[in-house]
Motif scaffolding. Structure first.
Motif, PDB file in Angstrom:
ATOM      1  N   LYS A 259       0.847  -1.192   0.000  1.00 13.72           N
ATOM      2  CA  LYS A 259       0.000   0.000   0.000  1.00 13.72           C
ATOM      3  C   LYS A 259       0.881   1.240   0.000  1.00 13.72           C
ATOM      4  O   LYS A 259       1.844   1.314   0.752  1.00 13.72           O
ATOM      5  N   LEU A 260       0.546   2.191  -0.851  1.00 12.33           N
ATOM      6  CA  LEU A 260       1.230   3.485  -0.924  1.00 12.33           C
ATOM      7  C   LEU A 260       2.723   3.341  -1.211  1.00 12.33           C
ATOM      8  O   LEU A 260       3.516   4.178  -0.814  1.00 12.33           O
ATOM      9  N   GLY A 261       3.109   2.258  -1.876  1.00 13.25           N
ATOM     10  CA  GLY A 261       4.522   2.044  -2.186  1.00 13.25           C
ATOM     11  C   GLY A 261       5.266   1.297  -1.104  1.00 13.25           C
ATOM     12  O   GLY A 261       6.440   0.972  -1.259  1.00 13.25           O
ATOM     13  N   LEU A 262       4.597   1.028   0.018  1.00 15.35           N
ATOM     14  CA  LEU A 262       5.202   0.268   1.112  1.00 15.35           C
ATOM     15  C   LEU A 262       4.893  -1.205   0.949  1.00 15.35           C
ATOM     16  O   LEU A 262       3.843  -1.578   0.429  1.00 15.35           O
ATOM     17  N   LYS A 263       5.790  -2.035   1.432  1.00 20.43           N
ATOM     18  CA  LYS A 263       5.522  -3.463   1.542  1.00 20.43           C
ATOM     19  C   LYS A 263       5.547  -3.771   3.029  1.00 20.43           C
ATOM     20  O   LYS A 263       6.551  -3.532   3.702  1.00 20.43           O
TER      21      LYS A 263
ATOM     22  N   CYS B  22      12.577  -2.269   7.939  1.00 22.71           N
ATOM     23  CA  CYS B  22      12.564  -2.200   9.395  1.00 22.71           C
ATOM     24  C   CYS B  22      11.598  -3.226   9.975  1.00 22.71           C
ATOM     25  O   CYS B  22      10.650  -3.664   9.319  1.00 22.71           O
ATOM     26  N   TYR B  23      11.880  -3.589  11.209  1.00 23.07           N
ATOM     27  CA  TYR B  23      11.024  -4.520  11.948  1.00 23.07           C
ATOM     28  C   TYR B  23      10.591  -3.808  13.220  1.00 23.07           C
ATOM     29  O   TYR B  23      11.424  -3.412  14.032  1.00 23.07           O
ATOM     30  N   ILE B  24       9.283  -3.640  13.371  1.00 26.62           N
ATOM     31  CA  ILE B  24       8.741  -2.902  14.508  1.00 26.62           C
ATOM     32  C   ILE B  24       8.654  -3.834  15.720  1.00 26.62           C
ATOM     33  O   ILE B  24       7.912  -4.815  15.700  1.00 26.62           O
ATOM     34  N   LEU B  25       9.423  -3.511  16.752  1.00 25.56           N
ATOM     35  CA  LEU B  25       9.427  -4.305  17.981  1.00 25.56           C
ATOM     36  C   LEU B  25       8.293  -3.886  18.904  1.00 25.56           C
ATOM     37  O   LEU B  25       7.657  -4.723  19.544  1.00 25.56           O
ATOM     38  N   GLU B  26       8.078  -2.578  19.000  1.00 25.51           N
ATOM     39  CA  GLU B  26       7.043  -2.023  19.870  1.00 25.51           C
ATOM     40  C   GLU B  26       6.493  -0.776  19.216  1.00 25.51           C
ATOM     41  O   GLU B  26       7.186  -0.089  18.470  1.00 25.51           O
ATOM     42  N   GLY B  27       5.233  -0.452  19.543  1.00 28.96           N
ATOM     43  CA  GLY B  27       4.667   0.818  19.125  1.00 28.96           C
ATOM     44  C   GLY B  27       3.645   0.729  18.014  1.00 28.96           C
ATOM     45  O   GLY B  27       3.286  -0.355  17.538  1.00 28.96           O
TER      46      GLY B  27
ATOM     47  N   GLY C 261       5.458  -6.068  15.367  1.00 29.04           N
ATOM     48  CA  GLY C 261       5.367  -7.325  14.644  1.00 29.04           C
ATOM     49  C   GLY C 261       5.382  -7.163  13.140  1.00 29.04           C
ATOM     50  O   GLY C 261       5.403  -8.146  12.415  1.00 29.04           O
ATOM     51  N   ASP C 262       5.382  -5.917  12.652  1.00 31.19           N
ATOM     52  CA  ASP C 262       5.405  -5.671  11.205  1.00 31.19           C
ATOM     53  C   ASP C 262       6.839  -5.526  10.694  1.00 31.19           C
ATOM     54  O   ASP C 262       7.668  -4.859  11.315  1.00 31.19           O
ATOM     55  N   LEU C 263       7.105  -6.135   9.541  1.00 33.56           N
ATOM     56  CA  LEU C 263       8.346  -5.948   8.797  1.00 33.56           C
ATOM     57  C   LEU C 263       7.965  -5.063   7.615  1.00 33.56           C
ATOM     58  O   LEU C 263       7.058  -5.414   6.858  1.00 33.56           O
ATOM     59  N   VAL C 264       8.604  -3.904   7.489  1.00 30.23           N
ATOM     60  CA  VAL C 264       8.184  -2.904   6.499  1.00 30.23           C
ATOM     61  C   VAL C 264       9.353  -2.511   5.604  1.00 30.23           C
ATOM     62  O   VAL C 264      10.461  -2.291   6.090  1.00 30.23           O
ATOM     63  N   VAL C 265       9.078  -2.404   4.293  1.00 30.62           N
ATOM     64  CA  VAL C 265      10.083  -1.958   3.335  1.00 30.62           C
ATOM     65  C   VAL C 265       9.655  -0.603   2.791  1.00 30.62           C
ATOM     66  O   VAL C 265       8.571  -0.463   2.219  1.00 30.62           O
ATOM     67  N   PHE C 266      10.509   0.409   3.011  1.00 35.22           N
ATOM     68  CA  PHE C 266      10.308   1.761   2.488  1.00 35.22           C
ATOM     69  C   PHE C 266      11.240   1.935   1.291  1.00 35.22           C
ATOM     70  O   PHE C 266      12.447   1.773   1.431  1.00 35.22           O
ATOM     71  N   PRO C 267      10.717   2.262   0.110  1.00 36.18           N
ATOM     72  CA  PRO C 267      11.582   2.422  -1.060  1.00 36.18           C
ATOM     73  C   PRO C 267      12.401   3.711  -1.008  1.00 36.18           C
ATOM     74  O   PRO C 267      11.984   4.710  -0.407  1.00 36.18           O
ATOM     75  N   LYS C 268      13.567   3.675  -1.631  1.00 37.14           N
ATOM     76  CA  LYS C 268      14.413   4.859  -1.755  1.00 37.14           C
ATOM     77  C   LYS C 268      13.609   5.968  -2.441  1.00 37.14           C
ATOM     78  O   LYS C 268      12.898   5.731  -3.412  1.00 37.14           O
ATOM     79  N   GLY C 269      13.716   7.183  -1.895  1.00 33.78           N
ATOM     80  CA  GLY C 269      13.050   8.346  -2.478  1.00 33.78           C
ATOM     81  C   GLY C 269      11.660   8.617  -1.921  1.00 33.78           C
ATOM     82  O   GLY C 269      11.080   9.653  -2.215  1.00 33.78           O
ATOM     83  N   MET C 270      11.121   7.695  -1.120  1.00 33.93           N
ATOM     84  CA  MET C 270       9.785   7.908  -0.566  1.00 33.93           C
ATOM     85  C   MET C 270       9.775   9.106   0.377  1.00 33.93           C
ATOM     86  O   MET C 270      10.669   9.282   1.189  1.00 33.93           O
ATOM     87  N   SER C 271       8.754   9.926   0.248  1.00 32.70           N
ATOM     88  CA  SER C 271       8.539  11.078   1.108  1.00 32.70           C
ATOM     89  C   SER C 271       7.252  10.827   1.890  1.00 32.70           C
ATOM     90  O   SER C 271       6.209  10.565   1.291  1.00 32.70           O
ATOM     91  N   CYS C 272       7.332  10.877   3.215  1.00 31.01           N
ATOM     92  CA  CYS C 272       6.158  10.575   4.029  1.00 31.01           C
ATOM     93  C   CYS C 272       6.217  11.300   5.372  1.00 31.01           C
ATOM     94  O   CYS C 272       7.231  11.885   5.725  1.00 31.01           O
TER      95      CYS C 272
ATOM     96  N   ASP D 160       9.886   1.316  18.829  1.00 26.27           N
ATOM     97  CA  ASP D 160      11.211   0.726  18.954  1.00 26.27           C
ATOM     98  C   ASP D 160      11.317  -0.212  17.755  1.00 26.27           C
ATOM     99  O   ASP D 160      10.422  -1.032  17.526  1.00 26.27           O
ATOM    100  N   LYS D 161      12.385  -0.058  16.971  1.00 27.85           N
ATOM    101  CA  LYS D 161      12.509  -0.868  15.755  1.00 27.85           C
ATOM    102  C   LYS D 161      13.960  -1.216  15.476  1.00 27.85           C
ATOM    103  O   LYS D 161      14.874  -0.543  15.938  1.00 27.85           O
ATOM    104  N   HIS D 162      14.144  -2.281  14.698  1.00 24.07           N
ATOM    105  CA  HIS D 162      15.425  -2.599  14.082  1.00 24.07           C
ATOM    106  C   HIS D 162      15.305  -2.114  12.633  1.00 24.07           C
ATOM    107  O   HIS D 162      14.223  -2.214  12.035  1.00 24.07           O
ATOM    108  N   PHE D 163      16.396  -1.597  12.050  1.00 23.13           N
ATOM    109  CA  PHE D 163      16.333  -1.185  10.657  1.00 23.13           C
ATOM    110  C   PHE D 163      17.653  -1.448   9.939  1.00 23.13           C
ATOM    111  O   PHE D 163      18.709  -1.537  10.563  1.00 23.13           O
ATOM    112  N   SER D 164      17.528  -1.555   8.599  1.00 24.58           N
ATOM    113  CA  SER D 164      18.694  -1.801   7.764  1.00 24.58           C
ATOM    114  C   SER D 164      18.501  -1.108   6.430  1.00 24.58           C
ATOM    115  O   SER D 164      17.389  -1.098   5.887  1.00 24.58           O
ATOM    116  N   TYR D 165      19.572  -0.510   5.912  1.00 25.08           N
ATOM    117  CA  TYR D 165      19.551   0.061   4.568  1.00 25.08           C
ATOM    118  C   TYR D 165      20.091  -1.004   3.631  1.00 25.08           C
ATOM    119  O   TYR D 165      21.199  -1.467   3.797  1.00 25.08           O
TER     120      TYR D 165
END
Length: 96
Positions: A7-11, A49-54, A70-81, A90-95
């Motif tokens: 949705k909206l370019g997010l996975k 990113c993986y959302i641990l809490e919130g 509990g959500d694993l989310v992919v934000f594409p390069k260039g996304m403005s939000c 609280d999340k873990h994230f990786s580029y």
């Protein structure tokens, strides 16, 4: 059982299996936390990113989607939000 939403370019993968998180190395990714607040963000890199809490409402061009613990989310390069952090996140994230 995981559920994939695009949705909206997010996975968004809701409740991904632990095997997937292990394979991706999520627990070794950088950790980031933030109290409730709103801010605008433009992704200079693809971010997973993986959302641990919130709970966060992501708004893109007047449409929004919520991501939660509990959500694993992919934000594409260039996304403005806009991030509206409704419950401290609280999340873990990786580029990648």
């Amino acid at each position: 059982m995981s559920n994939v939403i695009e949705k909206l370019g997010l996975k968004i993968i809701r409740n991904p299996p632990e095997e997937m998180l292990t394979e991706l190395g999520v627990r070794q990714w950088t950790r980031w936390s933030c109290p409730p607040k709103s801010f605008h963000w433009i992704y200079g890199f693809k971010e997973t990113c993986y959302i641990l809490e919130g709970k966060v409402k992501i708004t893109i061009k007047n449409e929004s989607v919520e991501i939660v613990a509990g959500d694993l989310v992919v934000f594409p390069k260039g996304m403005s939000c806009t991030w509206d952090i409704l419950v401290a996140v609280d999340k873990h994230f990786s580029y990648a």
